[in-house]
Design an enzyme around this catalytic site. Sequence first.
Site, PDB file in Angstrom:
ATOM      1  CE  LYS A 121      60.105  10.037  37.332  1.00  0.00           C
ATOM      2  NZ  LYS A 121      59.463  11.311  37.645  1.00  0.00           N
ATOM      3  CE  LYS A 189      56.903  11.428  45.437  1.00  0.00           C
ATOM      4  NZ  LYS A 189      56.548  11.677  44.015  1.00  0.00           N
TER       5      LYS A 189
END
Length: 243
Positions: A121, A189
């Site tokens: 991911k 992030k």
Amino acid sequence: PAEVARASDIVVSMVVDGEQVASVLLGEGGVIEAAREGLLCVDMSTIAPVDSRRIAAALGERGVRMLDAPVTGSSPRAQAGTLTIMAGGAPEDFARARPLLEAMGELIVHVGELGQGEMLKLINNSLGAANAAALAEALLLAHATGVDLDAFVRVTSAGSGASAQLALKSTPMREHDYTTLFKTEHMLKDVRLCLEEAQAAGIPFPSAAHARDLLTATLGRGHGEDDYAAIIEAAEGLAGRRL
């Protein structure tokens, strides 16, 4: 979370970062307080692989299983139940969770051991961020050199420059419409976490580093809560012109 665990065989979590996942699963009032042996935790957050493994180890001490299963697809596909889900963990845990994952996702892939879902991911999002940065810069170049932007999108969509970012973000960038599907601060992030993993592996990822810098500048311009299409703002700042 403890009340949910007491009434459940499988618990699904999806929050922002590793600290929040640890709080939900391991903290005061968390899942672990009331978990029965054999409970399966499916964490669908996007966090550092090391955090997933650390949390799984703590759960394992209480006989609780864990699967990391982050998603891609943003809000519209979540609502439609057509997310792409990449899962890491034991094959038997994946098989047990699959019916629940199929209620949320269209493409569901077991990608390896625990933590590998998170790693894939992070790489995927970093590649997407790099593509978004390149799209913003290409739009600015086309505009500065007099290329019709409608023609740019039509031709590029049919050529080697085509991408999901072109399809999804070219219009929001051109219209400076940053209605949030995926927050800039969340994309930043994820790219930061990916670059930390890349550094640990000794693999350079300069296109992701460039995207990180543009996203950081976008955040600095006050667009942290906005969709990451706002990366055009940072590109415009560097170019000294707007679309």
